[in-house]
Design a protein around this motif. Structure first.
Motif, PDB file in Angstrom:
ATOM      1  N   ARG A   1      53.719  60.301  13.490  1.00 43.82           N
ATOM      2  CA  ARG A   1      54.813  60.449  12.525  1.00 43.82           C
ATOM      3  C   ARG A   1      54.615  61.674  11.641  1.00 43.82           C
ATOM      4  O   ARG A   1      55.567  62.133  10.992  1.00 43.82           O
ATOM      5  CB  ARG A   1      54.931  59.190  11.676  1.00 43.82           C
ATOM      6  CG  ARG A   1      55.487  57.989  12.431  1.00 43.82           C
ATOM      7  CD  ARG A   1      55.469  56.742  11.583  1.00 43.82           C
ATOM      8  NE  ARG A   1      54.109  56.338  11.250  1.00 43.82           N
ATOM      9  CZ  ARG A   1      53.815  55.287  10.487  1.00 43.82           C
ATOM     10  NH1 ARG A   1      54.798  54.545   9.994  1.00 43.82           N
ATOM     11  NH2 ARG A   1      52.562  54.978  10.228  1.00 43.82           N
TER      12      ARG A   1
ATOM     13  N   GLN B   1      57.019  64.173  12.658  1.00 43.07           N
ATOM     14  CA  GLN B   1      58.354  63.924  12.116  1.00 43.07           C
ATOM     15  C   GLN B   1      58.446  64.401  10.672  1.00 43.07           C
ATOM     16  O   GLN B   1      59.459  64.977  10.263  1.00 43.07           O
ATOM     17  CB  GLN B   1      58.676  62.435  12.205  1.00 43.07           C
ATOM     18  CG  GLN B   1      58.706  61.889  13.615  1.00 43.07           C
ATOM     19  CD  GLN B   1      58.865  60.376  13.661  1.00 43.07           C
ATOM     20  OE1 GLN B   1      58.745  59.710  12.651  1.00 43.07           O
ATOM     21  NE2 GLN B   1      59.145  59.847  14.841  1.00 43.07           N
TER      22      GLN B   1
ATOM     23  N   SER C   1      58.322  68.481  18.455  1.00 41.17           N
ATOM     24  CA  SER C   1      59.590  67.841  18.093  1.00 41.17           C
ATOM     25  C   SER C   1      60.115  66.968  19.223  1.00 41.17           C
ATOM     26  O   SER C   1      60.673  65.890  18.990  1.00 41.17           O
ATOM     27  CB  SER C   1      60.628  68.902  17.730  1.00 41.17           C
ATOM     28  OG  SER C   1      60.230  69.634  16.590  1.00 41.17           O
TER      29      SER C   1
ATOM     30  N   ALA D   1      57.947  63.890  19.100  1.00 42.61           N
ATOM     31  CA  ALA D   1      58.256  63.091  17.918  1.00 42.61           C
ATOM     32  C   ALA D   1      59.562  62.324  18.085  1.00 42.61           C
ATOM     33  O   ALA D   1      59.742  61.255  17.495  1.00 42.61           O
ATOM     34  CB  ALA D   1      58.318  63.974  16.680  1.00 42.61           C
TER      35      ALA D   1
END
Length: 223
Positions: A82, A85, A210, A213
């Motif tokens: 995370r 993120q 990305s 994620a």
């Protein structure tokens, strides 16, 4: 009660303090590609091994990275995916609200895109093309990063070897190149090289972290 609540915010602030340094964000970006030893991280961040270790200790105390020893080497990795993120959110907020970001991006990537040579494709559009089998995905990161994790089905050709390995790519099929993220120049360089040799090519708007994620399909070498 108020004291306990403030203590919670103070503890939460430790994460913000640890990330409030450009060198540490560079280290986190590299670790978002996969586990790496201190020596590799120091080279990526253009720091001495000693300074790199100090920054990593700040990140470790904030619970952002963890370490393991293998012989004489110490390897670091992110503790939680995370974190990728969180970095994406930070980037989006900064690009939306800080005028300085636009100036710096223009300085980092000053090339004109008048011919569309750097046209990007979104994650969702690429996922749809992959599901329909319409595209070849090219990972232009170094081999060790590719082995740590990559888009499912991607071909790995580091950008510095690309011109010597063009025969591994189909000319009758669209190629999408990707690298570490939106501030990485490798996929842009790959697009220029392939366009000059007649390939139909675009770059992925975001990089591997990305994509991962977002929970999209990834693979690792040997798995």
């Amino acid at each position: 009660m108020n004291h306990s609540r403030q203590a919670l915010f103070d503890t939460l602030a430790q994460v913000g303090k640890a990330m409030g340094n450009g060198h540490r964000l560079t280290l986190l970006e590299r670790l978002s590609q996969g586990e790496a030893p201190v020596e590799t991280l120091s080279s990526c961040a253009d720091l001495t091994v000693g300074n790199t270790s100090q920054h990593l200790q700040h990140l470790r105390r904030a619970g952002l990275v963890t370490a393991r020893r293998d012989g004489r080497q110490i390897f670091y990795r992110l503790t939680d995916e995370r974190i990728m993120q969180l970095m994406c959110l930070m980037r989006g907020i900064a690009e939306t609200n800080l005028a300085e970001m636009e100036r710096l991006l223009g300085k980092l990537f000053p090339e004109s895109d008048g011919a569309g040579e750097l046209e990007a494709i979104s994650r969702d559009a690429l996922r749809s093309k992959l599901e329909r089998g319409e595209v070849t995905v090219l990972d232009v990161r170094p081999q060790d990063e590719f082995q740590s994790g990559h888009l499912r089905g991607a071909i790995n050709i580091p950008v510095e070897k690309l011109e010597q390995m063009l025969d591994q790519l189909p000319k009758n099929r669209e190629v999408v190149a990707y690298c570490r993220g939106p501030y990485c120049f490798l996929s842009r360089e790959a697009v220029r090289i392939l366009r000059s040799h007649g390939f139909q090519v675009r770059r992925l708007e975001d990089g591997y972290p990305s994509w991962k994620a977002a929970g999209l399909p990834v693979d690792r070498v040997g798995t």
